[in-house]
Scaffold this motif. Structure first.
Motif, PDB file in Angstrom:
ATOM      1  N   VAL A   1       1.268  -5.965  -7.766  1.00 13.07           N
ATOM      2  CA  VAL A   1       2.187  -5.072  -7.049  1.00 13.07           C
ATOM      3  C   VAL A   1       1.931  -3.645  -7.521  1.00 13.07           C
ATOM      4  CG1 VAL A   1       4.590  -4.522  -6.542  1.00 13.07           C
ATOM      5  CG2 VAL A   1       3.880  -6.916  -6.823  1.00 13.07           C
ATOM      6  N   LYS A   2       1.442  -2.833  -6.620  1.00  7.26           N
ATOM      7  CA  LYS A   2       1.056  -1.461  -6.963  1.00  7.26           C
ATOM      8  C   LYS A   2       2.237  -0.503  -6.802  1.00  7.26           C
ATOM      9  CE  LYS A   2      -3.190  -3.088  -7.133  1.00  7.26           C
ATOM     10  NZ  LYS A   2      -3.428  -4.513  -7.299  1.00  7.26           N
ATOM     11  N   ASP A   3       2.274   0.529  -7.659  1.00  8.77           N
ATOM     12  CA  ASP A   3       3.261   1.583  -7.469  1.00  8.77           C
ATOM     13  C   ASP A   3       2.711   2.601  -6.468  1.00  8.77           C
ATOM     14  OD1 ASP A   3       1.525   3.337  -8.867  1.00  8.77           O
ATOM     15  OD2 ASP A   3       2.515   2.939 -10.781  1.00  8.77           O
ATOM     16  N   ALA A   4       3.527   3.605  -6.162  1.00  2.08           N
ATOM     17  CA  ALA A   4       3.145   4.560  -5.112  1.00  2.08           C
ATOM     18  C   ALA A   4       1.862   5.302  -5.452  1.00  2.08           C
ATOM     19  CB  ALA A   4       4.287   5.553  -4.879  1.00  2.08           C
ATOM     20  N   ASP A   5       1.684   5.653  -6.728  1.00  3.64           N
ATOM     21  CA  ASP A   5       0.471   6.354  -7.129  1.00  3.64           C
ATOM     22  C   ASP A   5      -0.757   5.472  -6.927  1.00  3.64           C
ATOM     23  OD1 ASP A   5      -1.046   8.509  -8.632  1.00  3.64           O
ATOM     24  OD2 ASP A   5      -1.380   6.802  -9.961  1.00  3.64           O
ATOM     25  N   GLU A   6      -0.661   4.203  -7.295  1.00  2.00           N
ATOM     26  CA  GLU A   6      -1.788   3.295  -7.124  1.00  2.00           C
ATOM     27  C   GLU A   6      -2.146   3.125  -5.655  1.00  2.00           C
ATOM     28  OE1 GLU A   6      -2.009  -0.050 -10.391  1.00  2.00           O
ATOM     29  OE2 GLU A   6       0.062   0.116  -9.659  1.00  2.00           O
ATOM     30  N   VAL A   7      -1.126   2.995  -4.815  1.00  2.00           N
ATOM     31  CA  VAL A   7      -1.398   2.839  -3.382  1.00  2.00           C
ATOM     32  C   VAL A   7      -2.129   4.052  -2.832  1.00  2.00           C
ATOM     33  CG1 VAL A   7      -0.338   2.642  -1.090  1.00  2.00           C
ATOM     34  CG2 VAL A   7       0.511   1.235  -2.977  1.00  2.00           C
ATOM     35  N   GLU A   8      -1.702   5.245  -3.257  1.00  2.00           N
ATOM     36  CA  GLU A   8      -2.358   6.444  -2.741  1.00  2.00           C
ATOM     37  C   GLU A   8      -3.775   6.591  -3.282  1.00  2.00           C
ATOM     38  OE1 GLU A   8      -1.262   8.070  -0.127  1.00  2.00           O
ATOM     39  OE2 GLU A   8       0.242   6.477  -0.256  1.00  2.00           O
ATOM     40  N   ARG A   9      -4.038   6.127  -4.487  1.00  2.00           N
ATOM     41  CA  ARG A   9      -5.411   6.130  -4.997  1.00  2.00           C
ATOM     42  C   ARG A   9      -6.275   5.165  -4.189  1.00  2.00           C
ATOM     43  NH1 ARG A   9      -6.294   8.274 -10.356  1.00  2.00           N
ATOM     44  NH2 ARG A   9      -4.374   9.163 -11.175  1.00  2.00           N
ATOM     45  N   LEU A  10      -5.711   3.998  -3.871  1.00  2.00           N
ATOM     46  CA  LEU A  10      -6.443   3.042  -3.032  1.00  2.00           C
ATOM     47  C   LEU A  10      -6.674   3.618  -1.635  1.00  2.00           C
ATOM     48  CD1 LEU A  10      -4.680  -0.223  -4.170  1.00  2.00           C
ATOM     49  CD2 LEU A  10      -7.139   0.186  -4.309  1.00  2.00           C
ATOM     50  N   ALA A  11      -5.682   4.321  -1.108  1.00  2.00           N
ATOM     51  CA  ALA A  11      -5.837   4.941   0.208  1.00  2.00           C
ATOM     52  C   ALA A  11      -6.935   5.997   0.181  1.00  2.00           C
ATOM     53  CB  ALA A  11      -4.514   5.557   0.656  1.00  2.00           C
ATOM     54  N   ALA A  12      -6.999   6.782  -0.899  1.00  2.00           N
ATOM     55  CA  ALA A  12      -8.050   7.807  -1.014  1.00  2.00           C
ATOM     56  C   ALA A  12      -9.424   7.156  -1.122  1.00  2.00           C
ATOM     57  CB  ALA A  12      -7.773   8.695  -2.222  1.00  2.00           C
ATOM     58  N   ALA A  13      -9.512   6.054  -1.868  1.00  2.00           N
ATOM     59  CA  ALA A  13     -10.788   5.342  -1.969  1.00  2.00           C
ATOM     60  C   ALA A  13     -11.187   4.778  -0.616  1.00  2.00           C
ATOM     61  CB  ALA A  13     -10.692   4.230  -3.008  1.00  2.00           C
ATOM     62  N   GLY A  14     -10.201   4.238   0.117  1.00  2.00           N
ATOM     63  CA  GLY A  14     -10.487   3.708   1.445  1.00  2.00           C
ATOM     64  C   GLY A  14     -10.945   4.786   2.407  1.00  2.00           C
ATOM     65  N   ALA A  15     -10.310   5.955   2.341  1.00  2.00           N
ATOM     66  CA  ALA A  15     -10.712   7.053   3.218  1.00  2.00           C
ATOM     67  C   ALA A  15     -12.126   7.516   2.901  1.00  2.00           C
ATOM     68  CB  ALA A  15      -9.723   8.216   3.071  1.00  2.00           C
ATOM     69  N   ALA A  16     -12.494   7.511   1.618  1.00  2.00           N
ATOM     70  CA  ALA A  16     -13.849   7.903   1.240  1.00  2.00           C
ATOM     71  C   ALA A  16     -14.872   6.897   1.760  1.00  2.00           C
ATOM     72  CB  ALA A  16     -13.949   8.034  -0.274  1.00  2.00           C
ATOM     73  N   ALA A  17     -14.536   5.602   1.674  1.00  2.00           N
ATOM     74  CA  ALA A  17     -15.434   4.584   2.224  1.00  2.00           C
ATOM     75  C   ALA A  17     -15.545   4.719   3.739  1.00  2.00           C
ATOM     76  CB  ALA A  17     -14.943   3.191   1.843  1.00  2.00           C
ATOM     77  N   ASP A  18     -14.428   5.036   4.393  1.00  2.00           N
ATOM     78  CA  ASP A  18     -14.462   5.267   5.838  1.00  2.00           C
ATOM     79  C   ASP A  18     -15.397   6.422   6.185  1.00  2.00           C
ATOM     80  OD1 ASP A  18     -12.640   3.228   6.196  1.00  2.00           O
ATOM     81  OD2 ASP A  18     -10.955   4.542   6.732  1.00  2.00           O
ATOM     82  N   ALA A  19     -15.330   7.482   5.403  1.00  2.00           N
ATOM     83  CA  ALA A  19     -16.193   8.638   5.659  1.00  2.00           C
ATOM     84  C   ALA A  19     -17.668   8.265   5.500  1.00  2.00           C
ATOM     85  CB  ALA A  19     -15.827   9.787   4.721  1.00  2.00           C
ATOM     86  N   ALA A  20     -17.950   7.413   4.504  1.00  2.00           N
ATOM     87  CA  ALA A  20     -19.327   6.959   4.312  1.00  2.00           C
ATOM     88  C   ALA A  20     -19.791   6.153   5.519  1.00  2.00           C
ATOM     89  CB  ALA A  20     -19.428   6.122   3.038  1.00  2.00           C
ATOM     90  N   PHE A  21     -18.900   5.317   6.069  1.00  2.00           N
ATOM     91  CA  PHE A  21     -19.276   4.533   7.246  1.00  2.00           C
ATOM     92  C   PHE A  21     -19.550   5.442   8.446  1.00  2.00           C
ATOM     93  CE2 PHE A  21     -17.974   2.338  11.185  1.00  2.00           C
ATOM     94  CZ  PHE A  21     -19.003   1.392  11.223  1.00  2.00           C
TER      95      PHE A  21
END
Length: 370
Positions: A144-164
């Motif tokens: 169970v992630k806290d808000a900071d962890e979720v936003e870090r995961l979201a930033a990582a996901g956005a970076a992977a999206d940009a790579a795609f």
């Protein structure tokens, strides 16, 4: 992006001890790796045969022991301010020193990454103690992630999206899988990843192997190509999969892609607090089975993600644990036709108070590349 506070680490430790007590344990023992980072922010520069161990247990102050030569690196870590720090020197018995932190008759969950060398030595120093796997006894410890962890995961996901999005502009036909994989790795780093964990490029029949190791096969016109890639950005993981097609796909390839897309969408729409992990798997599997391809969906629907790219919870038959807000995991159904092609679509999803939120947002249409 804000960093975790000492108070935040203290809360994590207290919550972990409560979970351990509920599981009938004395406490938990945390060794270098993602668990130690989660609780203290400390990541030893070199993980060696010298024992470092954090002891969290009911009725005792959190305590960590480190090799004396590594103490200067441990003390600046934010979470270390919330615990008692001890050390041991070369030439002394580290297990006698560590034993002072533990209950001589305690039953502890210990990090899966703990060295057998250390576990066996602790058993010898304290014969009355027992040790069990952290994942088997406390699987939801970091789930169970806290808000900071979720936003870090979201930033990582956005970076992977940009790579795609960038890889869509690269030529595929006439190039080796490993060369396209190298492009993906480069793009992940350009978009902020400090670590690339994997780049799967499965072209044509290789796409029917979900964990294909990219090789020297030259991508051809008419190939379906599975791109599965991810790594670590600001401490948290990314993982996404999109199929692309070199030139125009056949009707069957379009049909299979649409089945997988529908299964992935249905599973995402099923995400909400209270539904079990296995029920999300069942939703995706039902769509694919009813379309006649059930025998070709050969893996679980998803896995948790956080400090590592694979961790609990797992969306798989038999996992009856309910989803709760803050859980983060992949949803990645697939169909794999041996010797021909495969299709998989994967997003990272987090559970919200009333449903789910995708952390990958590139189009799930079948992209045509050259």
């Amino acid at each position: 992006m804000r960093t975790q506070t000492t108070e935040g680490y203290t809360h994590r430790m207290e919550r972990a001890v409560a979970q351990a007590v509920d599981a009938g344990l004395t406490g938990l023992l945390v060794t270098p790796g993602p668990d130690l980072v989660y609780f203290t922010g400390h990541h030893p520069t070199a993980i060696t045969e010298r024992i470092t161990l954090l002891a969290l247990q009911a009725g005792r102050e959190p305590a960590m022991i480190v090799p004396i030569l590594e103490r200067p690196d441990a003390e600046p870590a934010p979470g270390v301010a919330a615990l008692s720090l001890a050390d041991w020197a070369d030439g002394t018995d580290p297990y006698t020193a560590t034993a002072k932190l533990l209950d001589p008759a305690g039953r502890y969950a210990i990090s899966d990454s703990a060295w057998a060398l250390h576990v066996l030595a602790l058993q010898e120093a304290l014969p009355g103690t027992r040790y069990v796997s952290m994942t088997s006894t406390l699987p939801m410890l970091r789930a169970v992630k806290d808000a900071d962890e979720v936003e870090r995961l979201a930033a990582a996901g956005a970076a992977a999206d940009a790579a795609f999005e960038d890889i869509l502009g690269v030529r595929f036909a006439g190039r080796r899988e490993r060369d396209i994989g190298a492009d993906l790795a480069r793009l992940l780093r350009e978009h902020g990843h400090s670590q690339v964990d994997f780049t799967v490029v499965g072209s044509g029949p290789n796409g029917a192997n979900p964990h294909h190791e990219m090789g020297d096969r030259v991508v051809e016109d008419g190939d379906m190509v599975i791109l599965d890639f991810g790594g670590i950005k600001d401490g948290y993981g990314s993982d996404t999969t999109r199929p692309v097609h070199v030139g125009e796909p056949t009707e069957e390839e379009r049909r299979v892609h649409e089945i997988v897309r529908a299964a992935q969408q249905a599973a995402f729409e099923a995400v909400r607090p209270g539904i079990t992990c296995q029920d999300v798997d069942r939703v995706a599997r039902r769509v694919i089975t009813e379309a006649g391809y059930g025998d070709y969906f050969i893996h679980r629907t998803g896995h948790g993600i956080g400090l590592t790219t694979h961790e609990p919870p797992y969306l798989v038959e038999g996992e009856t644990r309910p989803l709760v807000p803050g859980m983060c995991f992949s949803i990645e159904p697939g169909v794999y036709l041996p010797g021909r092609f495969g299709v998989r679509i994967e997003d990272i999803v987090t559970v919200t108070e009333d449903g789910g939120r995708r952390l990958n947002n590139t189009s799930r249409d079948l992209h045509i590349v050259s």
